[in-house]
Design an enzyme around this catalytic site. Structure first.
Site, short mmCIF file in Angstrom:
data_model
loop_
_atom_site.label_atom_id
_atom_site.label_comp_id
_atom_site.label_asym_id
_atom_site.label_seq_id
_atom_site.Cartn_x
_atom_site.Cartn_y
_atom_site.Cartn_z
N ASP A 1 2.48 13.16 -23.02
CA ASP A 1 3.84 13.55 -22.64
C ASP A 1 3.69 14.79 -21.77
O ASP A 1 2.72 15.53 -21.86
CB ASP A 1 4.66 13.84 -23.91
N ASP B 1 9.67 15.98 -17.07
CA ASP B 1 11.09 15.61 -17.04
C ASP B 1 11.93 16.69 -17.71
O ASP B 1 11.39 17.62 -18.32
CB ASP B 1 11.32 14.25 -17.71
#
Ligand SMILES: [Zn+2]
Length: 527
Positions: A87, A122
């Site tokens: 991630d 993000d």
């Protein structure tokens, strides 16, 4: 890179192949691993649970383990040779309000350390106002463009790249974000921000979000769900088309002295027994677990929690293979009223049901079990009724007469051959409606089990379905054989009454003998 090998409604079993040649089967559960302190080592998960993949955090690696990771690769750092997803650090944005790294820096690191599946930096939406959600989507999309541009300049990709879908509970934003990402050239998608919804048990919203994302990106590429929390939701997210999901709950719950079961969570102090036979729970009693030193207890609880998660994933996969995923949902929906509410909303979403119906299995290795009114809403039931109506019954009667026999009747070929040829034989009393003789032994018509209570409780709906089919077939009259058992007594009376109401000429028979010719007689039929 992704091959679907079995499907049940929108759930599927697939094979994911990374650019480095590693393979994992979906639905895939990826435990979250902290690269700095592994409470339960990734290697242990591989050995003891057959873990094919884990997820770790690229931002933490960048800040704390950069040199080691560049030297040994992320697999070396974790001591895990399966699929490693990284991630980007979006979670840190959500938790601490920002990260000190650019999208390019994070992308480069993930490529350099040999991550199998990478995620661009993000900006998670979380639970927030529409304005803030809009901003997180726009900033995420800008970062994705920067990442894709960086990868283009760099040339060959080593990672599969997942596009994070943001927008949170604002479904139009989820749609917009996903739609934009479709054109960007990512390998898979990853839906963000479900954790706050799950913590508040807002499963209805969560399911809507997943459906919005899945329908926007289509069904080709895998869809990952970030932070899928508790195993009690695994069957639901898979049934909505999620292929992969990660969770840190096994360890977070353990630190909070919470013991997972597939249907909920129990606080350790309230456990008198350990309702599980995993290697951890088989070795000790609840009392012994409570008395362990805190760190040891956390480790044991985390291992047990992992066992529960992996067990549930296997159960979901077997259900897909058996064509019984929706049945598993019906059972699991009873785990918690909020989950039940989420399930009801799935079963009331006409667009979603139609989509599921198109993907309803046409064959299955195991029978279908129906229980109640909710079971009748299953896409498989709807699809079977529709296929019956459109492909078999519509126009079938041609103004002739039908012989309606109770579904419970055993009709031998010999007996059938002695019935008049001009009568079309159909069976009544099935949850699917009227079943033509020739289809009686096909899936799922012959492999469906249901209690008499279903017939009684849903009498109106079942009769209405049979009437609709009878009318569409266009028979002018019917013989109805009364049932030999009490199971279909009320059903038969009601069916005859409703047909008469419609002006159909109905004759009720006590026995088939009234219609039969002698053995091999001239009026017999070819079967
Ligand atoms: Zn256990």
């Amino acid at each position: 890179m992704f091959e679907i090998i079995a499907e049940d409604h929108l759930g599927r079993i697939g094979r994911l192949r990374t650019r480095g040649g590693r393979v994992a089967e979906t639905p895939l559960f990826l435990p979250v691993i902290n690269p700095v302190t592994q409470d339960v080592p990734a290697g242990w998960m591989r050995e003891n649970l057959g873990a094919e993949a884990v997820i770790t955090n690229a931002y933490i690696i960048l800040r704390r383990l950069r040199d080691e990771a560049l030297r040994k690769g992320v697999h070396g750092v974790l001591g895990f040779d399966g699929v490693v997803m990284t991630d980007s650090g979006g979670y840190q944005v959500l938790e601490y309000g920002g990260v000190e790294a650019s999208p390019e820096e994070i992308a480069e690191l993930q490529e350099e350390i040999g991550s199998d599946i990478a995620v661009p930096l993000d900006i998670p939406t979380g639970l927030c106002s529409r304005e803030k959600a809009e901003e997180s989507v726009e900033r995420t999309l800008r970062n994705l463009e920067a990442t894709i541009e960086f990868l283009r300049r760099r040339g060959v990709r080593r990672c599969l790249w997942a596009a994070p879908i943001q927008g949170g509970i604002h479904l139009d934003l989820v749609h917009r974000c996903a739609n934009k990402e479709r054109e960007m050239g990512f390998d898979l998608y990853a839906l963000g921000s479900p954790t706050p919804l799950m913590e508040e048990y807002r499963f209805d919203k969560l399911f809507q979000m997943i459906y919005a994302a899945r329908s926007a990106v289509g069904f080709g590429e895998p869809l990952h769900l970030f932070g899928a929390g508790h195993p009690m939701i695994f069957p639901f997210i898979v049934a909505l088309g999620v292929d992969m999901f990660d969770s840190a709950s096994y360890i977070l719950y353990a630190r909070d002295d919470r013991y997972m079961t597939e249907t909920g969570t129990i606080r350790v102090e309230k456990l008198d027994y350990l309702p599980c036979c995993c290697p951890i729970c088989s070795k000790m009693s609840a009392a012994e677990l409570k008395q362990l030193p805190r760190n040891e207890r956390i480790r044991m609880l985390a291992m047990h929690n992992l066992h529960i998660c992996f067990m549930e994933v296997r159960r979901v996969k077997q259900a897909i293979r058996d064509g019984r995923l929706m049945e598993l949902l019906e059972q699991r929906a009873r785990s918690h009223p909020s989950l039940y509410q989420g399930f009801i909303e799935i079963m009331q979403n006409e667009d979603l049901l139609r989509l599921m119906e198109e993907n309803a299995p046409i064959s299955g290795r195991r029978g279908v079990n129906l229980y109640d009114e909710m079971s009748l809403r299953r896409p498989l039931v709807r699809a079977t009724r529709r296929r019956l109506l459109e492909n078999c019954l519509a126009g079938r009667g041609r103004g002739g007469e039908a012989l309606l026999l109770p579904e419970t009747l055993k009709l031998s070929l010999e007996k059938a051959s002695r019935l008049p040829e001009n009568l079309d034989i159909l069976f009544y009393g099935s949850p699917y409606g009227l079943i033509p003789l020739g289809l009686r032994y096909t899936y799922p018509l012959s492999q469906t089990n249901y209690p008499k209570a279903l017939l009684d409780e849903c009498l109106d709906e079942l009769i209405a379905e049979a009437i609709k089919q009878f009318e569409a077939a266009g028979y002018k009259g019917a013989y109805i054989l009364k049932p030999e058992t009490r199971r279909l007594e009320i059903f038969e009376k009601e069916l005859a009454r409703r047909l008469r109401e419609l002006g159909v000429e109905v004759r009720e028979l006590e026995s088939l003998k009234e219609l039969m010719s002698g053995s091999g007689g001239g009026a017999g039929r070819n079967v």
